[in-house]
Design an enzyme around this catalytic site. Structure first.
Site, short mmCIF file in Angstrom:
data_model
loop_
_atom_site.label_atom_id
_atom_site.label_comp_id
_atom_site.label_asym_id
_atom_site.label_seq_id
_atom_site.Cartn_x
_atom_site.Cartn_y
_atom_site.Cartn_z
CG HIS A 34 33.43 40.34 37.42
ND1 HIS A 34 32.37 39.57 37.86
CD2 HIS A 34 34.55 39.73 37.86
CE1 HIS A 34 32.84 38.53 38.53
NE2 HIS A 34 34.16 38.60 38.56
CB SER A 183 31.22 34.48 40.94
OG SER A 183 31.79 35.52 40.19
P1 AMP Z 1 37.02 36.82 39.84
O1 AMP Z 1 36.17 36.57 38.65
O2 AMP Z 1 36.33 36.52 41.14
O3 AMP Z 1 38.40 36.19 39.73
O4 AMP Z 1 37.28 38.39 39.89
C1 AMP Z 1 37.87 39.06 38.82
C2 AMP Z 1 38.23 40.46 39.25
O5 AMP Z 1 37.05 41.16 39.67
C3 AMP Z 1 39.20 40.48 40.44
O6 AMP Z 1 40.13 41.52 40.26
C4 AMP Z 1 38.28 40.75 41.59
O7 AMP Z 1 38.92 41.37 42.69
C5 AMP Z 1 37.27 41.69 40.96
N1 AMP Z 1 36.03 41.70 41.73
C6 AMP Z 1 35.31 40.64 42.15
N2 AMP Z 1 34.27 41.04 42.89
C7 AMP Z 1 34.34 42.40 42.95
C8 AMP Z 1 33.54 43.41 43.57
N3 AMP Z 1 32.46 43.12 44.29
N4 AMP Z 1 33.90 44.69 43.40
C9 AMP Z 1 35.00 45.02 42.67
N5 AMP Z 1 35.78 44.12 42.06
C10 AMP Z 1 35.45 42.83 42.20
#
Ligand code: AMP
Length: 281
Positions: A34, A183
């Site tokens: 993130h 997460s």
């Molecule tokens: P989330 O909180 O899981 O909905 O993720 C929020 C944003 O962070 C989304 O655009 C995800 O694709 C991105 N994201 C989550 N994990 C990663 C990671 N390991 N590397 C890069 N971006 C990530």
């Protein structure tokens, strides 16, 4: 850093902002993945808005909505350190008030892969992202390639609905052993955590086979499955070699269009996803 809990508060803060605004939507439980999006938004724009919203409509009834980690104070501290200007943390009732009835539903691309395993998931994702983009009105919004299908869906929604925002895709950030940061990794027991590295090892082998000239998609799928099968605690949900844009499963990887190698695998009750793009220029 300002914290907006309601749409009115968010809109009032947005009206005060001049110059370009970069937006990073998240569900919180923030990690370096993130934060890489936030840092890029910080370099690209005059102001950065992040949101933390565990969107109930993208979870199926049996999924982990109620258990999803919510370390809000820690998340706010991390965003403050990264120089975020405004964090939007609405309640579900703010985003979905009584009488809410309008949804963003996309055909085809949402029916495959994650959409097939998680019916209704992308209806929730597309709707909440459309609402957040309407509320925040950013020039650019940042999404991770870790959720490759989500990125395809959002890029398509923005094109199809003529939304005036640039979607910026960001590389997957990984742990030292290659496991994609997520997460949901916090759910893994130490044994499952050790086993989960098979996802990355597998995708690296797939990339290597592609580099070696293998273009037979069924052969690549079988090779990926046999590597996972060596990890007894892993249970495959899907293994896919698909066109990177339409997400249609391929027989053969062509020379003119990149392919997405992606997989979803359970370790105990935890379902993890990962992917690599093959043949991207
Ligand atoms: P989330 O909180 O899981 O909905 O993720 C929020 C944003 O962070 C989304 O655009 C995800 O694709 C991105 N994201 C989550 N994990 C990663 C990671 N390991 N590397 C890069 N971006 C990530």
């Amino acid at each position: 850093m300002k914290v907006a809990k309601t749409i009115d508060e968010m809109s009032a803060l947005r009206r005060q902002m001049t110059g370009s605004v970069g937006f990073v939507p998240t569900m919180g439980a923030l990690h370096e993945g993130h934060l890489s999006l936030v840092r890029r938004a910080r370099t690209d724009n005059d102001a950065v808005i992040a949101s933390i919203f565990v969107n109930p409509t993208q979870f199926a009834p049996h999924e982990d909505l109620s258990h999803y980690p919510r370390p809000l104070d820690q998340d706010l501290g991390l965003l403050r350190e990264e120089g975020v200007d405004v964090v939007f943390i609405p309640d579900a009732s703010e985003i979905y008030p009584e009488g809410f009835a309008t949804w963003v539903v996309m055909d085809d691309v949402t029916e495959r892969l994650e959409g097939a395993s998680r019916p209704g998931h992308f209806k929730g994702v597309a709707t909440v992202v459309a609402k957040l983009l309407n509320i925040v009105q950013p020039q650019k919004a940042y999404f991770g390639r870790k959720d490759a299908q989500q990125l395809v869906v959002i890029q398509k929604m923005v094109r199809d609905l003529n939304m005036s925002v640039e979607i910026v895709p960001m590389s997957t950030v990984r742990e030292a052993d290659g496991l994609a940061m997520s997460s949901r990794n916090a759910y893994l027991s130490s044994e499952e955590r050790r086993a989960a590295v098979v996802l990355y090892r597998d995708l690296v082998s797939c990339e290597q086979m592609y580099e070696d000239g293998i273009r037979d998609a069924s052969g690549l799928r079988r090779a990926i499955e046999s590597i996972i099968a060596q990890e007894l605690s892993a249970r495959v949900d899907y293994v896919s070699i698909a066109d990177a844009e339409t997400l249609e499963e391929l027989e053969t990887i062509g020379t003119d269009r990149p392919a997405l190698a992606s997989l979803a695998v359970y370790f105990g009750k935890t379902r993890l996803i990962d992917n690599v793009t093959l043949g991207e220029s």
